[in-house]
Design a protein around this motif. Structure first.
Motif, PDB file in Angstrom:
ATOM      1  N   ILE A  58       1.133  -1.172   0.011  1.00 45.55           N
ATOM      2  CA  ILE A  58       0.298   0.065  -0.121  1.00 45.55           C
ATOM      3  C   ILE A  58       1.099   1.213  -0.030  1.00 45.55           C
ATOM      4  CG2 ILE A  58      -1.861   1.401   1.437  1.00 45.55           C
ATOM      5  CD1 ILE A  58      -2.534  -1.476   2.459  1.00 45.55           C
ATOM      6  N   HIS A  59       0.803   1.928  -1.121  1.00 39.61           N
ATOM      7  CA  HIS A  59       1.820   3.024  -1.281  1.00 39.61           C
ATOM      8  C   HIS A  59       1.200   4.235  -2.104  1.00 39.61           C
ATOM      9  CE1 HIS A  59       1.671   0.848  -5.138  1.00 39.61           C
ATOM     10  NE2 HIS A  59       2.227   1.895  -5.598  1.00 39.61           N
ATOM     11  N   THR A  60       2.207   5.252  -2.309  1.00 39.31           N
ATOM     12  CA  THR A  60       1.997   6.502  -3.237  1.00 39.31           C
ATOM     13  C   THR A  60       3.331   5.950  -3.945  1.00 39.31           C
ATOM     14  OG1 THR A  60       3.235   7.726  -2.004  1.00 39.31           O
ATOM     15  CG2 THR A  60       0.711   8.010  -1.817  1.00 39.31           C
ATOM     16  N   ASP A  61       3.490   6.364  -5.330  1.00 36.75           N
ATOM     17  CA  ASP A  61       4.525   6.400  -6.160  1.00 36.75           C
ATOM     18  C   ASP A  61       5.615   7.338  -6.009  1.00 36.75           C
ATOM     19  OD1 ASP A  61       3.440   4.064  -7.196  1.00 36.75           O
ATOM     20  OD2 ASP A  61       2.373   4.997  -8.870  1.00 36.75           O
ATOM     21  N   LYS A  89      -2.932   8.643   8.977  1.00 35.85           N
ATOM     22  CA  LYS A  89      -1.533   8.460   9.506  1.00 35.85           C
ATOM     23  C   LYS A  89      -0.219   8.579   8.567  1.00 35.85           C
ATOM     24  CE  LYS A  89      -3.428   5.763  13.212  1.00 35.85           C
ATOM     25  NZ  LYS A  89      -3.515   4.494  13.901  1.00 35.85           N
ATOM     26  N   PRO A  90       0.810   9.069   8.988  1.00 36.91           N
ATOM     27  CA  PRO A  90       1.866   8.864   7.889  1.00 36.91           C
ATOM     28  C   PRO A  90       2.414   7.667   7.371  1.00 36.91           C
ATOM     29  CG  PRO A  90       2.657   9.303  10.155  1.00 36.91           C
ATOM     30  CD  PRO A  90       1.198   9.273  10.160  1.00 36.91           C
ATOM     31  N   PRO A  91       3.055   7.515   6.425  1.00 38.03           N
ATOM     32  CA  PRO A  91       3.589   6.079   5.827  1.00 38.03           C
ATOM     33  C   PRO A  91       4.662   5.628   6.892  1.00 38.03           C
ATOM     34  CG  PRO A  91       4.730   8.068   4.755  1.00 38.03           C
ATOM     35  CD  PRO A  91       3.484   8.666   5.530  1.00 38.03           C
ATOM     36  N   VAL A  92       4.689   4.565   7.009  1.00 40.75           N
ATOM     37  CA  VAL A  92       5.821   3.702   7.904  1.00 40.75           C
ATOM     38  C   VAL A  92       7.111   3.648   7.226  1.00 40.75           C
ATOM     39  CG1 VAL A  92       4.069   2.418   9.136  1.00 40.75           C
ATOM     40  CG2 VAL A  92       5.209   1.451   7.229  1.00 40.75           C
ATOM     41  N   SER A  98       8.970   5.732   3.662  1.00 40.81           N
ATOM     42  CA  SER A  98       8.974   6.659   2.747  1.00 40.81           C
ATOM     43  C   SER A  98       7.413   7.044   2.162  1.00 40.81           C
ATOM     44  CB  SER A  98       9.927   6.600   1.804  1.00 40.81           C
ATOM     45  OG  SER A  98       9.798   7.612   0.825  1.00 40.81           O
ATOM     46  N   THR A  99       7.139   6.060   1.257  1.00 46.53           N
ATOM     47  CA  THR A  99       5.798   5.910   0.534  1.00 46.53           C
ATOM     48  C   THR A  99       5.114   4.933   0.671  1.00 46.53           C
ATOM     49  OG1 THR A  99       6.858   5.275  -1.430  1.00 46.53           O
ATOM     50  CG2 THR A  99       6.886   7.557  -1.356  1.00 46.53           C
ATOM     51  N   VAL A 100       5.251   4.155   1.843  1.00 43.60           N
ATOM     52  CA  VAL A 100       4.380   2.661   2.060  1.00 43.60           C
ATOM     53  C   VAL A 100       3.684   2.891   3.354  1.00 43.60           C
ATOM     54  CG1 VAL A 100       4.857   0.521   2.746  1.00 43.60           C
ATOM     55  CG2 VAL A 100       6.154   1.468   0.917  1.00 43.60           C
ATOM     56  N   TRP A 101       2.412   2.467   3.399  1.00 42.32           N
ATOM     57  CA  TRP A 101       1.592   2.510   4.600  1.00 42.32           C
ATOM     58  C   TRP A 101       1.480   0.988   5.393  1.00 42.32           C
ATOM     59  CZ3 TRP A 101       1.843   6.435   1.527  1.00 42.32           C
ATOM     60  CH2 TRP A 101       1.332   7.733   2.171  1.00 42.32           C
ATOM     61  N   ASN A 102       1.291   1.013   6.401  1.00 41.54           N
ATOM     62  CA  ASN A 102       0.944  -0.208   7.113  1.00 41.54           C
ATOM     63  C   ASN A 102      -0.363  -0.515   6.909  1.00 41.54           C
ATOM     64  OD1 ASN A 102       0.086  -2.040   9.156  1.00 41.54           O
ATOM     65  ND2 ASN A 102       1.688  -1.297  10.535  1.00 41.54           N
ATOM     66  N   PRO A 103      -0.874  -1.738   6.235  1.00 40.10           N
ATOM     67  CA  PRO A 103      -2.391  -1.900   6.236  1.00 40.10           C
ATOM     68  C   PRO A 103      -3.442  -1.548   7.136  1.00 40.10           C
ATOM     69  CG  PRO A 103      -0.944  -3.692   5.556  1.00 40.10           C
ATOM     70  CD  PRO A 103      -0.078  -2.731   6.317  1.00 40.10           C
ATOM     71  N   SER A 104      -3.191  -1.789   8.458  1.00 40.91           N
ATOM     72  CA  SER A 104      -3.955  -1.391   9.721  1.00 40.91           C
ATOM     73  C   SER A 104      -4.142   0.047   9.813  1.00 40.91           C
ATOM     74  CB  SER A 104      -3.318  -1.951  10.990  1.00 40.91           C
ATOM     75  OG  SER A 104      -2.001  -1.312  11.387  1.00 40.91           O
ATOM     76  N   ASP A 105      -3.201   1.002   9.082  1.00 46.15           N
ATOM     77  CA  ASP A 105      -3.438   2.634   9.299  1.00 46.15           C
ATOM     78  C   ASP A 105      -4.332   2.981   8.011  1.00 46.15           C
ATOM     79  OD1 ASP A 105      -1.933   2.529  11.393  1.00 46.15           O
ATOM     80  OD2 ASP A 105       0.057   2.947  10.523  1.00 46.15           O
ATOM     81  N   VAL A 106      -4.791   2.249   7.335  1.00 49.50           N
ATOM     82  CA  VAL A 106      -5.606   2.767   6.169  1.00 49.50           C
ATOM     83  C   VAL A 106      -7.006   1.849   6.173  1.00 49.50           C
ATOM     84  CG1 VAL A 106      -3.513   3.331   4.442  1.00 49.50           C
ATOM     85  CG2 VAL A 106      -4.723   1.115   4.475  1.00 49.50           C
ATOM     86  N   THR A 107      -7.796   2.865   5.320  1.00 51.34           N
ATOM     87  CA  THR A 107      -9.194   2.101   4.884  1.00 51.34           C
ATOM     88  C   THR A 107      -9.330   2.350   3.465  1.00 51.34           C
ATOM     89  OG1 THR A 107      -9.881   3.071   7.240  1.00 51.34           O
ATOM     90  CG2 THR A 107     -11.583   2.712   5.368  1.00 51.34           C
ATOM     91  N   PRO A 108      -9.691   1.352   2.791  1.00 52.95           N
ATOM     92  CA  PRO A 108     -10.130   1.462   1.476  1.00 52.95           C
ATOM     93  C   PRO A 108     -11.261   1.979   1.129  1.00 52.95           C
ATOM     94  CG  PRO A 108     -10.362  -1.123   2.296  1.00 52.95           C
ATOM     95  CD  PRO A 108      -9.749  -0.104   3.573  1.00 52.95           C
ATOM     96  N   TYR A 109     -11.399   2.601   0.008  1.00 52.61           N
ATOM     97  CA  TYR A 109     -12.591   3.323  -0.496  1.00 52.61           C
ATOM     98  C   TYR A 109     -13.099   3.227  -1.751  1.00 52.61           C
ATOM     99  CZ  TYR A 109     -10.149   7.369  -2.495  1.00 52.61           C
ATOM    100  OH  TYR A 109      -9.212   8.142  -3.082  1.00 52.61           O
TER     101      TYR A 109
END
Length: 132
Positions: A25-28, A54-57, A59-70
């Motif tokens: 789970i990321h931004t490019d 929440k900020p990425p864990v 640089s550009t990658v998030w922890n799956p528990s910190d995001v909600t799919p929409y």
């Protein structure tokens, strides 16, 4: 195929090749936020967009528990998609090479919202995807 853009073109062009099964789970990262993405390959991958306060864990990658799919969709072969590579997203279920051609118009439009509104105003697309 000839590509006729109904507006003045000031774009950077990229070819994206993804060979892994799933992405983080990321931004490019970088500046690509106003892109038209043309799906060259035929595969069953699903692109999912997420919200997070929440900020990425990394640089550009998030922890799956910190995001909600929409929002999720399958990019169909030989179709165009408006895309912001700065939105938090993942690509999953990649079966084989996933190859896309990216025309990035960020230098021209400066924001994804301006880009989408322009595409709607000229009838290039007829609706905006859900936003954050």
């Amino acid at each position: 195929h000839e590509i006729n853009f109904p507006f003045t073109v000031e774009a950077d062009v990229y070819v994206q090749v993804i060979e892994s099964k799933d992405s983080f789970i990321h931004t490019d990262g970088g500046h690509r936020m106003c892109s038209l993405y043309y799906m060259i390959s035929d595969n069953n991958s699903i692109t999912t967009f997420y919200k997070s306060d929440k900020p990425p864990v990394l640089s550009t990658v998030w922890n799956p528990s910190d995001v909600t799919p929409y929002y999720s969709y399958k990019m169909e072969q030989h179709n165009w998609y408006a895309f912001s590579h700065n939105e938090i997203h993942s690509v999953n279920n990649i079966d084989g090479l996933r190859i896309g051609l990216i025309f990035d118009f960020t230098r021209q439009f400066k924001s994804y919202e301006n880009f989408i509104q322009h595409l709607i105003s000229i009838g290039y697309i007829d609706e905006q995807l859900p936003s954050l």
